[in-house]
Structure formats: C-alpha cells, structure tokens
Scaffold this motif. Structure first.
Motif, PDB file in Angstrom:
ATOM      1  N   ARG A 189     169.345  11.800  54.951  1.00 12.17           N
ATOM      2  CA  ARG A 189     169.275  13.247  55.136  1.00 12.17           C
ATOM      3  C   ARG A 189     167.855  13.754  54.928  1.00 12.17           C
ATOM      4  O   ARG A 189     167.101  13.207  54.132  1.00 12.17           O
ATOM      5  N   LYS A 190     167.538  14.824  55.657  1.00 11.83           N
ATOM      6  CA  LYS A 190     166.281  15.540  55.452  1.00 11.83           C
ATOM      7  C   LYS A 190     166.599  16.994  55.137  1.00 11.83           C
ATOM      8  O   LYS A 190     167.567  17.558  55.640  1.00 11.83           O
ATOM      9  N   TYR A 191     165.741  17.572  54.285  1.00  7.37           N
ATOM     10  CA  TYR A 191     165.912  18.957  53.887  1.00  7.37           C
ATOM     11  C   TYR A 191     164.569  19.671  54.017  1.00  7.37           C
ATOM     12  O   TYR A 191     163.509  19.062  53.842  1.00  7.37           O
ATOM     13  N   GLY A 192     164.647  20.945  54.284  1.00  7.47           N
ATOM     14  CA  GLY A 192     163.433  21.750  54.309  1.00  7.47           C
ATOM     15  C   GLY A 192     163.731  23.153  53.835  1.00  7.47           C
ATOM     16  O   GLY A 192     164.824  23.687  54.068  1.00  7.47           O
ATOM     17  N   ALA A 193     162.770  23.763  53.151  1.00  7.54           N
ATOM     18  CA  ALA A 193     162.902  25.146  52.704  1.00  7.54           C
ATOM     19  C   ALA A 193     161.523  25.790  52.746  1.00  7.54           C
ATOM     20  O   ALA A 193     160.537  25.180  52.324  1.00  7.54           O
ATOM     21  N   LYS A 194     161.458  26.984  53.268  1.00  6.55           N
ATOM     22  CA  LYS A 194     160.187  27.701  53.298  1.00  6.55           C
ATOM     23  C   LYS A 194     160.454  29.191  53.223  1.00  6.55           C
ATOM     24  O   LYS A 194     161.551  29.664  53.562  1.00  6.55           O
ATOM     25  N   GLY A 195     159.464  29.917  52.761  1.00  4.03           N
ATOM     26  CA  GLY A 195     159.656  31.346  52.657  1.00  4.03           C
ATOM     27  C   GLY A 195     158.453  32.045  52.069  1.00  4.03           C
ATOM     28  O   GLY A 195     157.426  31.417  51.762  1.00  4.03           O
ATOM     29  N   ILE A 196     158.604  33.331  51.931  1.00  6.42           N
ATOM     30  CA  ILE A 196     157.562  34.135  51.303  1.00  6.42           C
ATOM     31  C   ILE A 196     158.257  35.191  50.452  1.00  6.42           C
ATOM     32  O   ILE A 196     159.276  35.757  50.851  1.00  6.42           O
ATOM     33  N   GLN A 197     157.749  35.405  49.277  1.00  9.75           N
ATOM     34  CA  GLN A 197     158.353  36.354  48.356  1.00  9.75           C
ATOM     35  C   GLN A 197     157.246  37.093  47.618  1.00  9.75           C
ATOM     36  O   GLN A 197     156.139  36.580  47.438  1.00  9.75           O
ATOM     37  N   SER A 198     157.568  38.299  47.227  1.00  9.04           N
ATOM     38  CA  SER A 198     156.560  39.096  46.550  1.00  9.04           C
ATOM     39  C   SER A 198     157.244  40.025  45.572  1.00  9.04           C
ATOM     40  O   SER A 198     158.409  40.368  45.744  1.00  9.04           O
ATOM     41  N   VAL A 199     156.535  40.407  44.527  1.00  8.36           N
ATOM     42  CA  VAL A 199     157.067  41.358  43.561  1.00  8.36           C
ATOM     43  C   VAL A 199     156.001  42.394  43.238  1.00  8.36           C
ATOM     44  O   VAL A 199     154.832  42.061  43.075  1.00  8.36           O
TER      45      VAL A 199
END
Length: 742
Positions: free
Chosen positions: A372-382
C-alpha cells in the motif's frame, strides 16, 4: 476554487496555537529552554502550567520526564497518562495501538495524531489506521488533550488528540549523542546537532534502532527483529528580534526507513503456555518494509504584540508492504489464520501445517503482499488575537485547513508449501489481483475558539466545521492496469458542525474546577450513506495543589448515538478496512492523577516525587448486531479491548550525581469479543502488573551513564489475541548506554 482555498488558508487555520516561550518561574517545565524571542509554533499546550489551567482535560509530558526512562516505545511513554488505553503488539512499540476514553485502540485509528501540530497518520481521513508512527525518541514533548480541550484538533474529537513535539532548534550551539546496547542484541544510536544565530537556526538528527527481537522462529536462522533509520533536518530564517513585524520561516524535512520481521501469526492457548516467545515455521517469510517522507514549511508572523498568524504547509508520503501469512488452503476451503489458532482442533490439519509438523502440497500457504501507498498534503493556518485590560482578558483563535489524502491498495498473494518444516515459495502472485483499490479524501476544516477570562472565571466556547468528500475506486482483481471497464466507484460526503465549550473556575491559587461539553465525531468511510460516529461528551474535573501534594480528579460521560468499529485484519477482522455501525453506546469513567514530593531539597540537590494515576473505564453497547470483529453483540455488552481498571505508580529519586526511577503499570483483564459478566477464558486477556526500572549516573555535567530495565520481574504476560492467536509482551530486557552533550 482550490487556489482560492489555499490562498485563504494563509490567513487562518485549524490546528494549533502558536505560543510564545514563557520563562516565568511558574512555567519552567516547558519543552525546552528556548530563546525568549523565537516563537515555538509546534506546541499546543507548551507546559504543565498551561495544561493545568485549561478548561478541559490536558496532560503534558516534558523533555525532562522523557529522559527519565529514555523509552523509545510510545506505549510506555503514555502508560502514566490517565484515560489512555494501550494495546501492545510486538513489544517494541513499532506500531502502537492507542485508544482514549473508550475508543478502540486498534491502529490508533480513532484519535487525532499529530507531529508538530500537523496530522501524521498516513491517510487520516481516507484510511486512518496508523501503520506509521514517528520515532518517539526524537520527540521533545508529548501533549495529550481530551474532553473539550481538543475541539480544535480534529477530525477525531471523541476520545482525544496527541501532539508529538519534535526536537526544537536550540538557542545556542548544542550537540547530543545517546548510544546504548542491550538484550536481544538491541542497539540504539541517536545524534543531534543544532545552533542559532541572529537570523538563522538549524537542527540535524539521526536515529538508528535495531534488534534481533525476543521471539524465535521454528526451524529457521532468521531473527524476529527489526532495523530502522530516521533522518530529520530543520532550518529557520527570521527577522531581527526588534523588527517592527517579526517573521520566521522554518523548513522541516524528514525521512525514515524501517524493516521488521514481524507477523500477524500468534500462538494457540496451549503453545503459548509452553513457550510464549515461540513463532511458528509458517511465519518465516513475514516482514514489513516501509518508508516515510515528510516536508513541512512553517511561516510565523507577528504584526503586533497581541496578534500573530502561523501557517503550515505539509506533505507526508508513506509506502509499506507487509508480506505475511494470510490463510491456508489444504483442500477446496481457504481458512484464515485467526480461525486456525482460535480452534486448532477443528482445523487440526491446517494447524499442523503452519507449525511445520506436516508437509503440504504446493500453494497451500497463502502469503499476502499487503502492498500500500499513502499520501497526505495540505495547508493550515491559525490567527490568534488577544486583548484585555485588568482582570478581563479575551483570546480569539481562527483556524482553517485544506487537506487531501489517499490510500492505494495494490496487493497480491504468493503460494508456499511446507516441506520438512521449512517454507518454500511455489507460485508468484500478480500485483493487483488481491486488492486493487484507491480511497481518496478531500477535507476543509475550520474552527473558531473564543476564550474570555474574568476574575476567577474562564469561559471557552468554540465550534469546528468539517466538510469531507470521500471516494473509493475499486479496479477489480484482474484490471491491474487500472484502465479497464471494471472500475467501481463509491462516494460519500459529509458536512458537520462540532460545537463545544469549557468553563474553568479558579477557587484560589491551589484549587480550580472545570467542566466541558462537546460533540464527538469520527469521519465515515467512503460507502454511500455510511454514517459518521457521533456522540455528546461531557466532563467535570477538580485540580488541586497543596504544598507538596498536587493532582486532578476527572469524571466523564460519552453518550454515543452511533459508535463505529473498523474491519481491520489487525483487529481480527477480514481486512477490508470498512467501518460498521455499532449503534447507541455509552462510555463513562474516572481519571485520577496525583503527585506527592516526599523529598524536595533544592539546597541539598535531591528530589523524590511519587506519582499515582488511575483510570476507570465503563462501556456499554446499547444495540444488538453482528460484527466481523466484535462477535454477536447483545444489548448491554461491553466494548472489547478496553480494560476496566488501570493504574500506574512511579517514584523517581534524583540527586546531583545519580537518578533512580521505578514505574509500575497495572492493566485489568479485558475481553476480546463483546460480552457481559465474567469473561470466558477463550476471549480473555489476563491482567498484568509490569515494573520498569531506570538508573543514570552523571560522570560530569556533560556525560552520563544510563541503564534501564523493562519488565524487571520478567513476567510472562499476554497483550492480545488479535490479529491471530495470543501474543506476548516484552520479557525482561536491560539496556546500558552513554549520553554526551555539548
């Protein structure tokens, strides 16, 4: 649209407070003695002082506490935190199973896991089972949030959230080396070096762990151990400390590779009684090979003294192939390994084959490549804004996150035969013919938290929003090219508002009481119409500090309108990963922690704090149903794999020249299938009380000798009956090492 969302996320975010290092006397237990100017953007709580002044249940494990035992197993690091349930697996903590306040511990899939405030499970929305877990001895602090204090840190808000704070950039040149060797030919090496200048800082880390393991495979020269390497680099550039608008940009790059000769194949009751550290011949080819990469950029800007914005962009990639025995097929019927070990009498021929006692025909042993392969990406700010005058203070948090993740299953099955007690491959499977499926998720999350303090009161209302799109694409067992017409797609979409609030009343400097109520939520799977997990969770707590005695007492109640379980092979299921509805349920409990400083002489340089923690967890399923992993459930049954009683006792004697610490943890017996009343022996994992010991001798201020013992009394104890058969905990093991730092 996506570009607009990403641009907007630079302004606000969901996941974390940016907290300035507080060096007052009341807050010296923060994660590290960092610069007063540099803002620590990776922490949520930041210190024990802040943890004990929140309107919700919060625990903080500091750098000093982590160094007491020098554990590299998060299961042991968290053993003293009330409300946390741990299901050990292979004894070294490579793939921990963590639950909180009654949530299933299986693969830690029901809690929010973060590293430096960023979601760290391989695919936290699409496939949250945490087959990857960060190397914990490169962590500088652990922050554990339960109840209303976790409302900002979704998507899982039922049990709790854990944030692991990685090694921070120091405020001066520092170098540290820790090396040890011990039982089972276990060797560990950790090196870090870092420095800070006026406008630049960095830290570099290397971590190696390897062991031969404590189990022995029948008829084999192969060990049951593992080897792992972890590399991390952080670089920061920043404006002058006295700049009108202070800013910093930090880049973090991480890479790790691990290989472990691990199996899902446990032991029958009888074989476990004879030798709990045995492994059957049919597990000889089992191993997991994995690789993890992370890139993260953190931008911090402080336009004014009371306003700041922290933005994080991240990408995590994880690939693994767990190659392991799945089933035996001696005739026309395929029998899973869990069925064989649960009932070796009915499946006697299969049992004799997997132990190597009988020869088999070709392809009788089916070994699955769980690739299996997994990927996660994103952008977050506070964005955090605080203001106030006198005894009236306000603190506003605005948060936003855009996130994508996926799981790609591309699996196959190889055939083996047993000949003269040894496994031999007899056929090669075609990749994609066992599972050929991609599950994807796209999520937008936002939160607002308002904290107002007036005199002795603190009121913290907040709300979280999750917009989740899930899609599963099944290419079938023959379409390995993924271009044919056998594609089957299913989609699921959910919008949910997750409100919560907390109230803290400070009676005086020594006592405070708090309460919180919030909505518990876990995302659904990709099946059309599949419901999310939902509950109303409340807690009431009392904190106290009187001279050398301090602690807290918390009672909580989680009322589920819909509880969910997961059909994972790691939990004894079929391995589809599908969720199932368990209907209404209640979980209630008590969490107590207290520390008494028997000795505390600053002048003479010695301390002796004694700490005690206790957890009571009472669970009840209010619906009847048939589950692939919980069995035939009747109304009133208890949730499996949750111990009703747990307690831990720790004493640590410190002097200027040496430290000695002892820790004992008791875990009550628990059931492996849902049920009520006395636990049947075949569905029971017995209670255990395990004692660890640690010692450290300081040759100088910069060099120390250290040793720790796990399972001091060499107690044989079982930790699980899943995935297949009984599994043992770590036997007596001792490690010796040296730590040097500049």
């Amino acid at each position: 649209m996506r570009n607009i969302i990403i641009a907007a996320s630079l302004l606000i975010s969901p996941v974390l407070f940016s907290q300035e290092k507080d060096l007052t006397n009341t807050q010296k237990d923060s994660i590290e003695n960092l610069s007063e100017v540099v803002i620590n953007t990776d922490v949520i709580v930041g210190s024990k002082f802040k943890a004990k002044n929140k309107a919700g249940s919060t625990s903080f494990i500091s750098a000093k506490e982590l160094k007491t035992f020098n554990y590299d197993d998060v299961s042991r690091i968290l053993r003293t935190v009330p409300g946390v349930s741990i299901q050990e697996e292979e004894g070294f903590g490579l793939r921990p199973n963590i639950g909180m306040r009654g949530t299933s511990p299986d693969r830690s899939s029901k809690i929010t896991l973060m590293e430096d405030g960023v979601l760290i499970a391989p695919a936290p929305y699409a496939a949250p089972a945490a087959y990857y877990f960060p190397t914990v001895n490169r962590m500088q602090a652990f922050e554990i949030l339960k109840g209303g204090s976790q409302i900002q840190y979704g998507p899982y808000t039922t049990g709790g959230a854990i944030n692991m704070v990685s090694t921070q950039i120091p405020n001066r040149f520092k170098a540290r080396v820790v090396a040890s060797i011990g039982s089972f030919n276990t060797k560990k090496t950790y090196i870090n070096i870092g420095d800070e200048r006026k406008n630049f800082g960095y830290v570099l880390e290397y971590n190696n762990r390897n062991s031969d393991g404590f189990k022995k495979i029948d008829n084999s020269t192969k060990n049951a151990g593992f080897e792992g390497n972890d590399y991390v680099a952080k670089f920061r550039v920043n404006t002058d400390a006295d700049a009108k608008v202070y800013q910093s940009l930090t880049a973090k790059v991480q890479y790790s590779e691990d290989l472990a000769n691990e199996t899902y194949l446990g032991l029958t009751e009888e074989d476990y009684g004879d030798n709990p550290y045995r492994r059957y011949a049919a597990s000889n080819e089992d191993y997991i090979d994995s690789e993890h990469k992370q890139v993260m950029l953190t931008h911090f800007i402080k336009p004014s003294q009371n306003f700041n914005i922290t933005t994080k962009a991240y990408q995590n990639d994880f690939a693994r192939n767990w190659y392991k025995l799945d089933a035996l097929q001696l005739g026309s019927t395929k029998v899973g390994i869990n069925s064989i070990l649960t009932d070796p009498t009915t499946y006697n021929a299969e049992y004799l084959a997997l132990t190597g006692a009988n020869n088999t025909a070709d392809n009788a042993l089916l070994v699955k490549a769980n690739n299996r392969k997994y990927g996660a990406k994103g952008i977050q700010s506070v964005a955090n804004y605080n203001f106030g005058k006198g005894s009236l203070k306000h603190d506003l948090d605005f948060g936003f996150r855009y996130h994508e993740d996926y799981e790609d299953r591309f699996q196959w099955v190889d055939g083996y035969a047993i000949q003269n007690g040894v496994m031999n491959r007899t056929s090669n499977g075609t990749p994609g013919t066992d599972a050929n499926r991609i599950t994807k998720a796209e999520a937008i999350a936002a939160h607002i938290l308002y904290t107002i303090s007036y005199d002795k009161f603190t009121f913290s209302p907040g709300i979280r929003y999750e917009n989740i799109n899930l899609q599963s694409i099944n290419y079938g067992s023959n379409d390995v090219s993924r271009t044919g017409s056998t594609v089957a797609k299913v989609d699921n979409h959910i919008d949910v508002w997750i409100p919560g609030m907390g109230i803290l009343y400070k009676i005086n400097e020594d006592y405070n009481v708090f309460t919180s109520i919030h909505k518990g939520f876990s995302p659904p799977g990709a099946k059309v119409g599949e419901d999310a997990e939902s509950s109303i969770n409340s807690e009431l707590g009392f904190r106290f500090r009187k001279n050398a005695f301090y602690g807290e007492l918390i009672g909580y109640y989680n009322d589920f309108s819909n509880l969910q379980g997961t059909d994972n092979m790691s939990g004894g299921g079929t391995g589809t990963g599908d969720l199932f509805n368990a209907g209404a349920a209640t979980v209630k409990g008590i969490e107590f922690s207290a520390t008494y400083e028997v000795l505390n002489s600053t002048d003479r340089g010695y301390k002796l704090p004694i700490s005690f923690t206790y957890t009571l967890t009472d669970t009840k399923l209010n619906s009847a149903f048939n589950s692939p992993i919980w069995g035939n459930v009747e109304q009133g049954d208890e949730i499996p794999y949750i111990a009703k009683n747990q307690f831990a006792l720790t004493a640590a004697f410190e002097t200027e020249k040496f430290n000695l610490a002892v820790s004992g943890k008791y875990v009550d017996a628990f059931r492996t299938l849902a049920g009520a009343g006395a636990i049947p022996s075949q569905n029971k994992v017995n209670s255990n009380f395990i004692i660890d010991l640690s010692a450290k001798y300081h040759l100088s201020q910069k060099v120390s000798l250290m040793s720790n013992i796990v399972n001091l009394m060499d107690k044989e104890y079982a930790v699980s009956r899943v995935p297949a058969g009984l599994r043992p905990g770590m036997p007596f093991s001792i490690n010796f090492g040296i730590m040097a730092q500049l």
